[in-house]
Design a protein around this motif. Sequence first.
Motif, PDB file in Angstrom:
ATOM      1  N   ILE B  88       0.839  -1.203   0.000  1.00 11.73           N
ATOM      2  CA  ILE B  88       0.000   0.000   0.000  1.00 11.73           C
ATOM      3  C   ILE B  88       0.865   1.240   0.000  1.00 11.73           C
ATOM      4  N   ASP B  89       0.221   2.332  -0.345  1.00  8.29           N
ATOM      5  CA  ASP B  89       0.875   3.624  -0.225  1.00  8.29           C
ATOM      6  C   ASP B  89       0.726   4.034   1.236  1.00  8.29           C
ATOM      7  N   TRP B  90       1.856   4.283   1.890  1.00  6.98           N
ATOM      8  CA  TRP B  90       1.829   4.479   3.343  1.00  6.98           C
ATOM      9  C   TRP B  90       0.910   5.636   3.736  1.00  6.98           C
ATOM     10  N   ASP B  91       0.852   6.658   2.909  1.00  9.71           N
ATOM     11  CA  ASP B  91       0.004   7.809   3.226  1.00  9.71           C
ATOM     12  C   ASP B  91      -1.487   7.458   3.215  1.00  9.71           C
ATOM     13  N   SER B  92      -1.849   6.391   2.520  1.00 10.42           N
ATOM     14  CA  SER B  92      -3.272   6.046   2.405  1.00 10.42           C
ATOM     15  C   SER B  92      -3.656   4.896   3.329  1.00 10.42           C
ATOM     16  N   LYS B  93      -2.776   4.552   4.276  1.00 10.09           N
ATOM     17  CA  LYS B  93      -3.017   3.317   5.024  1.00 10.09           C
ATOM     18  C   LYS B  93      -4.341   3.334   5.777  1.00 10.09           C
ATOM     19  N   ASP B  94      -4.729   4.505   6.329  1.00  9.79           N
ATOM     20  CA  ASP B  94      -5.969   4.550   7.103  1.00  9.79           C
ATOM     21  C   ASP B  94      -7.188   4.356   6.208  1.00  9.79           C
ATOM     22  N   MET B  95      -7.142   4.970   5.030  1.00  5.65           N
ATOM     23  CA  MET B  95      -8.252   4.808   4.099  1.00  5.65           C
ATOM     24  C   MET B  95      -8.354   3.359   3.652  1.00  5.65           C
ATOM     25  N   GLU B  96      -7.195   2.756   3.400  1.00  8.27           N
ATOM     26  CA  GLU B  96      -7.183   1.351   2.970  1.00  8.27           C
ATOM     27  C   GLU B  96      -7.828   0.477   4.044  1.00  8.27           C
ATOM     28  N   LEU B  97      -7.447   0.729   5.288  1.00  4.71           N
ATOM     29  CA  LEU B  97      -7.924  -0.101   6.388  1.00  4.71           C
ATOM     30  C   LEU B  97      -9.413   0.120   6.605  1.00  4.71           C
ATOM     31  N   ASN B  98      -9.816   1.378   6.647  1.00  7.22           N
ATOM     32  CA  ASN B  98     -11.215   1.684   6.923  1.00  7.22           C
ATOM     33  C   ASN B  98     -12.143   1.217   5.821  1.00  7.22           C
ATOM     34  N   SER B  99     -11.666   1.283   4.592  1.00  8.88           N
ATOM     35  CA  SER B  99     -12.531   0.883   3.490  1.00  8.88           C
ATOM     36  C   SER B  99     -12.580  -0.629   3.348  1.00  8.88           C
ATOM     37  N   GLY B 100     -11.769  -1.337   4.123  1.00 10.64           N
ATOM     38  CA  GLY B 100     -11.828  -2.791   4.082  1.00 10.64           C
ATOM     39  C   GLY B 100     -11.033  -3.388   2.952  1.00 10.64           C
ATOM     40  N   SER B 101     -10.272  -2.581   2.231  1.00  9.34           N
ATOM     41  CA  SER B 101      -9.469  -3.159   1.162  1.00  9.34           C
ATOM     42  C   SER B 101      -8.246  -3.872   1.730  1.00  9.34           C
ATOM     43  N   ILE B 102      -7.920  -3.623   2.984  1.00  7.30           N
ATOM     44  CA  ILE B 102      -6.961  -4.491   3.697  1.00  7.30           C
ATOM     45  C   ILE B 102      -7.550  -4.813   5.059  1.00  7.30           C
ATOM     46  N   ASP B 103      -7.098  -5.940   5.634  1.00  7.72           N
ATOM     47  CA  ASP B 103      -7.635  -6.353   6.934  1.00  7.72           C
ATOM     48  C   ASP B 103      -6.811  -5.809   8.086  1.00  7.72           C
ATOM     49  N   CYS B 104      -5.515  -5.642   7.844  1.00  2.07           N
ATOM     50  CA  CYS B 104      -4.669  -5.132   8.916  1.00  2.07           C
ATOM     51  C   CYS B 104      -3.415  -4.522   8.323  1.00  2.07           C
ATOM     52  N   ILE B 105      -2.758  -3.693   9.131  1.00  5.30           N
ATOM     53  CA  ILE B 105      -1.464  -3.161   8.746  1.00  5.30           C
ATOM     54  C   ILE B 105      -0.429  -3.927   9.553  1.00  5.30           C
ATOM     55  N   TRP B 106       0.428  -4.624   8.860  1.00  4.36           N
ATOM     56  CA  TRP B 106       1.386  -5.502   9.535  1.00  4.36           C
ATOM     57  C   TRP B 106       2.719  -5.223   8.867  1.00  4.36           C
ATOM     58  N   ASN B 107       3.477  -4.320   9.436  1.00  2.00           N
ATOM     59  CA  ASN B 107       4.555  -3.760   8.640  1.00  2.00           C
ATOM     60  C   ASN B 107       5.508  -2.950   9.503  1.00  2.00           C
ATOM     61  N   GLY B 108       6.046  -3.566  10.563  1.00  2.00           N
ATOM     62  CA  GLY B 108       6.892  -2.786  11.457  1.00  2.00           C
ATOM     63  C   GLY B 108       6.153  -1.534  11.853  1.00  2.00           C
ATOM     64  N   PHE B 109       4.916  -1.710  12.286  1.00  3.53           N
ATOM     65  CA  PHE B 109       3.985  -0.601  12.470  1.00  3.53           C
ATOM     66  C   PHE B 109       4.086  -0.092  13.911  1.00  3.53           C
ATOM     67  N   THR B 110       4.565   1.118  14.070  1.00  2.00           N
ATOM     68  CA  THR B 110       4.796   1.674  15.398  1.00  2.00           C
ATOM     69  C   THR B 110       3.487   1.990  16.120  1.00  2.00           C
ATOM     70  N   MET B 111       3.398   1.476  17.361  1.00  3.09           N
ATOM     71  CA  MET B 111       2.165   1.679  18.119  1.00  3.09           C
ATOM     72  C   MET B 111       2.187   3.015  18.851  1.00  3.09           C
ATOM     73  N   ASN B 112       3.365   3.387  19.349  1.00  3.89           N
ATOM     74  CA  ASN B 112       3.455   4.545  20.232  1.00  3.89           C
ATOM     75  C   ASN B 112       2.959   5.795  19.534  1.00  3.89           C
ATOM     76  N   GLY B 113       2.026   6.473  20.198  1.00  2.28           N
ATOM     77  CA  GLY B 113       1.469   7.684  19.624  1.00  2.28           C
ATOM     78  C   GLY B 113       0.261   7.410  18.753  1.00  2.28           C
ATOM     79  N   ARG B 114       0.008   6.134  18.440  1.00  2.59           N
ATOM     80  CA  ARG B 114      -1.148   5.807  17.606  1.00  2.59           C
ATOM     81  C   ARG B 114      -2.102   4.903  18.365  1.00  2.59           C
ATOM     82  N   GLU B 115      -1.923   4.839  19.698  1.00  2.00           N
ATOM     83  CA  GLU B 115      -2.668   3.867  20.499  1.00  2.00           C
ATOM     84  C   GLU B 115      -4.175   3.919  20.241  1.00  2.00           C
ATOM     85  N   GLU B 116      -4.678   5.125  20.072  1.00  2.00           N
ATOM     86  CA  GLU B 116      -6.135   5.281  19.995  1.00  2.00           C
ATOM     87  C   GLU B 116      -6.671   5.081  18.578  1.00  2.00           C
ATOM     88  N   GLU B 117      -5.800   5.045  17.586  1.00  2.74           N
ATOM     89  CA  GLU B 117      -6.289   5.078  16.210  1.00  2.74           C
ATOM     90  C   GLU B 117      -6.627   3.704  15.645  1.00  2.74           C
TER      91      GLU B 117
END
Lengths: 254, 543
Positions: B88-117
């Motif tokens: 995916i294009d990293w800038d569009s990851k939230d749209m990808e996830l929300n629209s259901g075109s991907i099930d999860c982001i699994w990619n050395g994905f940093t949690m800190n600072g994004r806990e609530e998102e």
Amino acid sequence: MKVLEMNHVKKRFDGKEVLKDISLTIEEGEVVSIIGPSGSGKSTLLRCATFLEQMDGGTLSYSEHPVVVEDEETKKVIYPPKKELREVLMDFGLVFQNFNLFPHYSVLKNVVDAPICIQKREKEEVYEEARELLAKVGLADKENAYPYELSGGQQQRVAIARALAMNPKMLYFDEPTSALDPEITAGILKIMKQLAEDNMTMAIVTHEIDFARVVSDRVIFMDDGMIVEEGKPEDVIDNPKNERTKAFLKKLSY
Amino acid sequence: MKESNKGKVQRRMLLLAAVLLAGIFVWFGSDGTAVQAENDDSTLIVGFDASFPPYGYQDESGEYVGFDLDLAQEVCKRNGWKLVKQPIDWDSKDMELNSGSIDCIWNGFTMNGREEEYTWSVPYVDNSQVVIVKADSAIHKLSDMAGKIVAVQADSSALAAFTGEDATDENKALCESFQDLQQVGDYNSAFMNLESGMVDAICMDIGVAKYQIESRGDAFRMLEESVSSEQYGIGFKKGNDTLRDTVQNTLFAMSEDKTFETIAKEWGLTDCICLKEYVPALLVEEGDMEDDEKSQTSYVEEGEEIVQGEKVQEDTANNTEGKSASKSDFLSIAKQLGKGMLATLSIFFFTLLFSLPLGLLLTFVRMSKYKVLQWIARIYISIMRGTPLMLQLLVVFFGPYYLLKMNLSYSYRFYAVIIGFSLNYAAYFAEIFRSGIEGVPLGQREAASVLGYSRMQTFTKIIFPQMVKRVMPPVTNEVITLVKDTSLAFALAYTEMFTLAKQIAAAQTSILPLFVAGLFYYIFNFVVAFVMEAVEKKLNYYR
Ligand SMILES: Nc1ncnc2c1ncn2[C@@H]1O[C@H](COP(=O)(O)OP(=O)(O)OP(=O)(O)O)[C@@H](O)[C@H]1O
Ligand SMILES: [Mg+2]
């Protein structure tokens, strides 16, 4: 038989009356020349007769069958449905000042396409007839050429052959030689004269007064959207009665 | 003879046009169902940024590989799912996830600072942000970076560490002291910047840093001080606890039977993983996020970090030999780009296939007798020509979800690219066709009309062939632009050739793939120009 009959035809462009109550009848075998100054409405008259323009008033018949009629009460013109109108188109042919050949078709194809595709006539018969027509206008050896390879005079001959290939009852010419050099003009006029001798019904808008005198059964002088004077060529051209006709002819003779 | 041949050609052209039109309708008809098709339960679509080794990237054979993808593969295997690896294009990851075109982001994905998102798995990798400089750089401590130009990846955790809401005051002050903090698209361009002296330092994840230093040799070194520490987790759409729990429990099981460690070892990440810490804790108090967070933050201590780092370096050297990408020569890069070339070609051909007839249809609407239709076509054309194609692509791809709440099927990504391109190019073609039609002299119509041709016959026999000849030069221009525009498909993370070239460039830490891609575009356009010229010549039988 009256091939064409127009009665009280009116045409306006943006409120300006270009044809004012024109009535005109052309009998079978008759050759009629239409002369008059620029802007008098000669082309508009032919364009109304060939349905390139829509009339604003009056009636029109071909071969004594009413085509365009007027509503009794509203005086509005009523055209037949497209399909019927296309039938009427088969009654006549039109030769333009600037030929309007189809540039992407060869000479032969220009001539045979409409008879085959529109009139649905037998292919072989059409091709044979088309070659005869091309021979008649002196282009037997050019059937595979494309229009851009021909001179203006040759293109106009193809245009005449194309119109004749539809076997029309009559032919309209709108200044067929105006776009041509004088020495080429003679060839075209000769072909038209031959057609007149073969009893083709023709209406010719022209500035060639000498040609009109020789070839016409009747000459019509138009000015300002009206038929001002009409009659035998020796009367209208050589002994005009109307002042405007006189003035026009005088100007031409300079 | 000649005549009847040309007639045949024309009839064939017409037939072709008709088939194309029919194709459009079928395509649009079927497309509705494609959009609505739900992702079935037996696939797991993992979204990842394909230029993020060793977590997820493209290897020499063109396969997407990496630590995270191996983990995902194992999780899928254990659950009987099919794994779909979706770059995916990293800038569009939230749209990808929300629209259901991907099930999860699994990619050395940093949690800190994004806990609530997102709905998060427990952390499974611990990482910290470190600084890389040229080996001969004068920068040795963080404080040496004052007045220097520093690069970070856009929307990365390094950026967040400096400018994010949760950035520490220390880091904020450090950032203030830089001459500039530059954001780059991917690490490969960051290194190209560093190498060429455009930036003085890069800040990035420790795992990535080690990988990059290893594969790029000793031209670079890492500062001992680190900027921050953080954890990686798997991000699910907020509220999707069910899928999170299933994946997480499978990970726990993998941790218990050491599969997790084995995979980590293969990727040289043994000392970064931290999943083990959470297995017992979570079995006791499942889903208690507050406690999790506490343990996350308390897990890393500054001193320990550096020691760990050194260990990783040794491990990486020993274990990644087989898996890490080595630099390739021209031919093998071309081979790798092959799949992308196919994608580029299919964008190109499908776009032409649909946009040309669609453009003609649009021309008819634009030239219709009815004012309303005319205006609709006008507005459409003006919007399509007046807004960026990239924006239109995003709208076509994400619009169905955000506007209509439709769930997107996996295959929609390709459809969206073709729909977006076709809709856009149809607008340009429509205007070209219109001017072509208007350029045919009025006398042609009049001659046809007097000869008795119907409107339809006049168009197909007289106007259309002359229009085609007239529009050849501007159409050629558009087609050549299209060849280059295909690279815009990266906006939807459709891996056409240019995206692929960037990924390979990142994985191999080389810019050669970009040159190969450029060469390909050039050759492609050369062929296109040649073909168009031949067609033009063919049409020169008349003037
Ligand atoms: N489509 C049109 N729209 C507006 N005005 C027109 C149109 N066609 C013709 N006219 C006007 O109608 C008048 C008659 O034009 P027309 O072409 O019939 O003259 P003409 O007798 O054929 O002249 P010429 O000898 O120059 O060909 C002119 O004033 C012309 O400007
Ligand atoms: Mg005229």
